[in-house]
Design an enzyme around this catalytic site. Structure first.
Site, PDB file in Angstrom:
ATOM      1  N   TYR A 214       0.852  -1.186   0.000  1.00 31.34           N
ATOM      2  CA  TYR A 214       0.000   0.000   0.000  1.00 31.34           C
ATOM      3  C   TYR A 214       0.891   1.241   0.000  1.00 31.34           C
ATOM      4  O   TYR A 214       1.639   1.476   0.955  1.00 31.34           O
ATOM      5  CB  TYR A 214      -0.889   0.018   1.245  1.00 31.34           C
ATOM      6  CG  TYR A 214      -2.090  -0.897   1.168  1.00 31.34           C
ATOM      7  CD1 TYR A 214      -3.373  -0.380   0.975  1.00 31.34           C
ATOM      8  CD2 TYR A 214      -1.954  -2.274   1.289  1.00 31.34           C
ATOM      9  CE1 TYR A 214      -4.480  -1.206   0.914  1.00 31.34           C
ATOM     10  CE2 TYR A 214      -3.049  -3.117   1.232  1.00 31.34           C
ATOM     11  CZ  TYR A 214      -4.310  -2.569   1.039  1.00 31.34           C
ATOM     12  OH  TYR A 214      -5.403  -3.406   0.985  1.00 31.34           O
ATOM     13  N   HIS A 246      -4.735  -2.509  -7.722  1.00 33.44           N
ATOM     14  CA  HIS A 246      -5.936  -3.175  -7.233  1.00 33.44           C
ATOM     15  C   HIS A 246      -7.028  -2.198  -6.824  1.00 33.44           C
ATOM     16  O   HIS A 246      -8.185  -2.339  -7.194  1.00 33.44           O
ATOM     17  CB  HIS A 246      -5.599  -4.077  -6.040  1.00 33.44           C
ATOM     18  CG  HIS A 246      -6.804  -4.713  -5.435  1.00 33.44           C
ATOM     19  ND1 HIS A 246      -7.445  -4.187  -4.347  1.00 33.44           N
ATOM     20  CD2 HIS A 246      -7.502  -5.815  -5.796  1.00 33.44           C
ATOM     21  CE1 HIS A 246      -8.483  -4.946  -4.042  1.00 33.44           C
ATOM     22  NE2 HIS A 246      -8.541  -5.932  -4.904  1.00 33.44           N
ATOM     23  N   HIS A 247      -6.702  -1.213  -6.026  1.00 32.86           N
ATOM     24  CA  HIS A 247      -7.679  -0.159  -5.736  1.00 32.86           C
ATOM     25  C   HIS A 247      -6.967   1.116  -5.326  1.00 32.86           C
ATOM     26  O   HIS A 247      -5.797   1.091  -4.928  1.00 32.86           O
ATOM     27  CB  HIS A 247      -8.710  -0.603  -4.678  1.00 32.86           C
ATOM     28  CG  HIS A 247      -8.191  -0.683  -3.272  1.00 32.86           C
ATOM     29  ND1 HIS A 247      -8.031  -1.868  -2.597  1.00 32.86           N
ATOM     30  CD2 HIS A 247      -7.814   0.280  -2.392  1.00 32.86           C
ATOM     31  CE1 HIS A 247      -7.575  -1.635  -1.377  1.00 32.86           C
ATOM     32  NE2 HIS A 247      -7.427  -0.338  -1.228  1.00 32.86           N
ATOM     33  N   HIS A 318      -3.308   0.455  -3.631  1.00 30.71           N
ATOM     34  CA  HIS A 318      -3.031  -0.928  -3.252  1.00 30.71           C
ATOM     35  C   HIS A 318      -2.458  -1.624  -4.478  1.00 30.71           C
ATOM     36  O   HIS A 318      -3.140  -1.840  -5.476  1.00 30.71           O
ATOM     37  CB  HIS A 318      -4.326  -1.607  -2.792  1.00 30.71           C
ATOM     38  CG  HIS A 318      -4.186  -3.086  -2.566  1.00 30.71           C
ATOM     39  ND1 HIS A 318      -5.266  -3.894  -2.294  1.00 30.71           N
ATOM     40  CD2 HIS A 318      -3.101  -3.916  -2.556  1.00 30.71           C
ATOM     41  CE1 HIS A 318      -4.856  -5.134  -2.139  1.00 30.71           C
ATOM     42  NE2 HIS A 318      -3.546  -5.172  -2.305  1.00 30.71           N
ATOM     43  N   HIS A 401     -16.925  -4.092  -1.869  1.00 34.30           N
ATOM     44  CA  HIS A 401     -15.504  -4.457  -1.909  1.00 34.30           C
ATOM     45  C   HIS A 401     -15.179  -5.606  -0.966  1.00 34.30           C
ATOM     46  O   HIS A 401     -15.469  -5.569   0.226  1.00 34.30           O
ATOM     47  CB  HIS A 401     -14.657  -3.243  -1.511  1.00 34.30           C
ATOM     48  CG  HIS A 401     -13.185  -3.510  -1.502  1.00 34.30           C
ATOM     49  ND1 HIS A 401     -12.469  -3.768  -2.652  1.00 34.30           N
ATOM     50  CD2 HIS A 401     -12.297  -3.578  -0.489  1.00 34.30           C
ATOM     51  CE1 HIS A 401     -11.203  -3.957  -2.346  1.00 34.30           C
ATOM     52  NE2 HIS A 401     -11.066  -3.869  -1.033  1.00 34.30           N
ATOM     53  N   HIS A 403     -12.085  -9.260  -1.104  1.00 33.01           N
ATOM     54  CA  HIS A 403     -10.912  -9.765  -1.817  1.00 33.01           C
ATOM     55  C   HIS A 403     -11.241 -11.087  -2.508  1.00 33.01           C
ATOM     56  O   HIS A 403     -12.357 -11.281  -2.984  1.00 33.01           O
ATOM     57  CB  HIS A 403      -9.733  -9.869  -0.864  1.00 33.01           C
ATOM     58  CG  HIS A 403      -9.143  -8.523  -0.510  1.00 33.01           C
ATOM     59  ND1 HIS A 403      -8.091  -8.361   0.368  1.00 33.01           N
ATOM     60  CD2 HIS A 403      -9.463  -7.270  -0.919  1.00 33.01           C
ATOM     61  CE1 HIS A 403      -7.794  -7.075   0.481  1.00 33.01           C
ATOM     62  NE2 HIS A 403      -8.612  -6.403  -0.285  1.00 33.01           N
ATOM     63  N   MET A 476     -11.488  -8.527   3.313  1.00 34.61           N
ATOM     64  CA  MET A 476     -12.210  -7.332   3.732  1.00 34.61           C
ATOM     65  C   MET A 476     -13.689  -7.530   3.430  1.00 34.61           C
ATOM     66  O   MET A 476     -14.044  -8.321   2.558  1.00 34.61           O
ATOM     67  CB  MET A 476     -11.710  -6.092   2.985  1.00 34.61           C
ATOM     68  CG  MET A 476     -10.287  -5.676   3.284  1.00 34.61           C
ATOM     69  SD  MET A 476      -9.876  -4.152   2.396  1.00 34.61           S
ATOM     70  CE  MET A 476      -8.188  -3.894   2.956  1.00 34.61           C
TER      71      MET A 476
END
Length: 511
Positions: A214, A246-247, A318, A401, A403, A476
């Site tokens: 991150y 990823h985000h 991320h 959201h 994973h 998450m």
């Protein structure tokens, strides 16, 4: 009299250029299916039906389908072509991964138009969202895997043959949401609205050779003498890094007087993160892998340029790096569109769900289904609404959201102990495609209402316990809720009581 597409073809040939044909009507939605931009699909929908228009850079056949797995097996497939000036569309179904898709017994597609224009085949057709036909798949608001293919020549006879399909190397799959009410700039922007832009991007960041990382990048926003509204956010993903980014979250920094490390990077959530980053904790924008641009509704925008608006932000990215590469240098980020033409409402965003925790978020291995719950309680939500003088909030969009284990994600709405229709749901969640979804109609949250975020996990491919955490291999259970009028509430989450959890497993806690 020449029709528009005939005239367009003449103009293209006259300019000696291969032109992309115009669409036959204004479409709110479109997606380019392949990297070579050969196949583009446009669509509109209403309460009962959906209209597709396929543009394929070929003078042969074109096909799309909705697939449960991403292969032809059990897929609902539509294939069309234009031969000798006559357009054809066929309703078909897949029987095996690479087999020939026969035509359905009942044809539930209606041809609206078809043509060949300057090397393109254009097929426009309509079908019902729900056909009540066992050979078709209902079209819902869930994520779907759209398969596609095209051939270079028309069928020899009246229909495509096994060889046409089997030999087609031009094929692939793309996840999309067909029934997302959000539309294009033309649909979402008020007429005559002025737009300015600025980019929030990572500056040639060298991604560490780690599975998950991150990065927090501190950025100063442009100076604004007057209030503006943020009205659109567009991802800028560096080519080749589509599966690594990823985000991205953008956080409002509240202690701007003490910020000096502009354009500096830091490891998010680390114990040695500089003080400059510590006040940057309220999310104002969320984007996740596979998602496209996000428009605010015409009557709302996120406020900028006011005394309490952000002057500095942190772009959290991320990075997912499962191959542990050491040569990824990234400049991905987000483009902000903002306007001095103020809209009616200031909008906000709140994070709802389960606190990200490895202590209280525990998912057993080898489970076909396991439910995880996070609450935005009526006390948390209601007390903030009362404190800020808000009797109600209007929710207009949600980003769901989780994973890799997430299969079905739902954000529920509860009032006086009664469950109302859900705010958002995806029964076919795809980790690699996380799109912010507009609600078909705005929903009102009153004082006393609560929200419940539920994640249904599948851990059949795991042999050990999965914990909550930041890593892609951890889990998450969150949603990002866009609403107006704006409040200062940035998080509305819950987690299991650690002492009760330990007691449940018979573990004694020594104080």
């Amino acid at each position: 009299m020449l029709r528009f597409w005939q005239l367009f073809a003449v103009l293209c040939l006259a300019s000696l250029a291969q032109c992309k044909p115009n669409t036959t009507e204004s479409f709110a939605h479109n997606v380019v299916l392949d990297a070579g931009e050969v196949m583009t699909v446009y669509w509109n929908f209403n309460d009962t039906s959906i209209t597709f228009e396929i543009h394929g850079r070929t003078e042969g056949w074109v096909g799309i389908g909705i697939s449960p797995s991403g292969s032809m097996a059990n897929a609902d497939i539509m294939v069309g072509w234009v031969k000798n000036g006559v357009a054809t569309i066929t309703d078909r179904h897949g029987q095996s991964v690479n087999g020939y898709p026969p035509q359905d017994t009942v044809q539930n597609v209606e041809l609206l138009e078809g043509m060949e224009v300057d090397g393109y085949t254009v097929i426009k057709f309509r079908r019902l969202l729900v056909t009540c036909d066992s050979e078709d798949i209902d079209i819902t608001a869930d994520t779907v895997k759209m398969i596609y293919a095209w051939g270079l020549t028309d069928p020899v006879g009246d229909d495509i043959a096994f060889g046409n399909v089997h030999e087609a190397s031009n094929k692939g799959v793309k996840s999309i949401v067909l029934l997302n009410p959000a539309g294009s700039d033309e649909v979402m922007f008020p007429e005559g609205e002025t737009h300015l832009t600025f980019d929030l991007v990572n500056d040639q960041f060298h991604v560490p050779a780690e599975d998950t990382y991150y990065n927090c990048h501190l950025i100063k926003l442009p100076d604004m003498a007057d209030k503006h509204h943020l009205v659109k956010v567009e991802p800028i993903i560096q080519a080749g890094h589509e599966l690594n980014v990823h985000h991205m979250l953008v956080y409002h920094c509240t202690d701007d007087a003490n910020i000096t490390l502009v354009n500096e990077d830091a490891t998010c959530y680390s114990s040695n993160m500089p003080e400059d980053f510590h006040s940057c904790e309220f999310v104002i924008i969320a984007w996740a892998i596979g998602g496209g641009s996000f428009h605010f509704p015409k009557h709302a925008g996120y406020p900028l340029g006011t005394p309490d608006a952000p002057k500095y932000v942190v772009l959290e990215t991320h990075y997912d790096n499962p191959e542990i590469k050491s040569d990824i240098v990234d400049s991905s980020g987000l483009r902000f569109y903002y306007t001095p033409d103020l809209r009616t409402h200031d909008s906000g965003i709140m994070e709802v769900g389960h606190v990200v925790s490895g202590f209280t978020d525990i998912i057993p291995p080898n489970a076909e289904t396991f439910l995880d719950y996070g609450e935005c309680t009526e006390n948390c939500l209601g007390s903030h609404m009362k404190m800020e003088g808000q009797d109600s909030l209007n929710v207009f969009a949600v980003l769901l959201h989780s994973h890799l284990l997430g299969r079905e994600l739902t954000l529920k709405h509860v009032r006086n102990g009664t469950e109302l229709p859900y705010l958002a749901k995806d029964s076919s969640y795809d980790f690699n495609f996380q799109e912010t979804r507009f609600l078909s109609e705005e929903r009102v949250l009153n004082q006393g209402d609560s929200m419940q975020m539920i994640c249904n996990y599948n851990s059949l491919d795991r042999s050990t316990v999965t914990l909550g955490g930041l890593s892609t291999s951890e889990e998450m259970c969150l949603s990002y809720v866009y609403y107006y009028p704006k409040m200062s509430l940035g998080f509305c989450e819950s987690e299991a009581d650690l002492f009760l959890l330990l007691q449940h497993f018979g573990i004694a806690m020594v104080r």
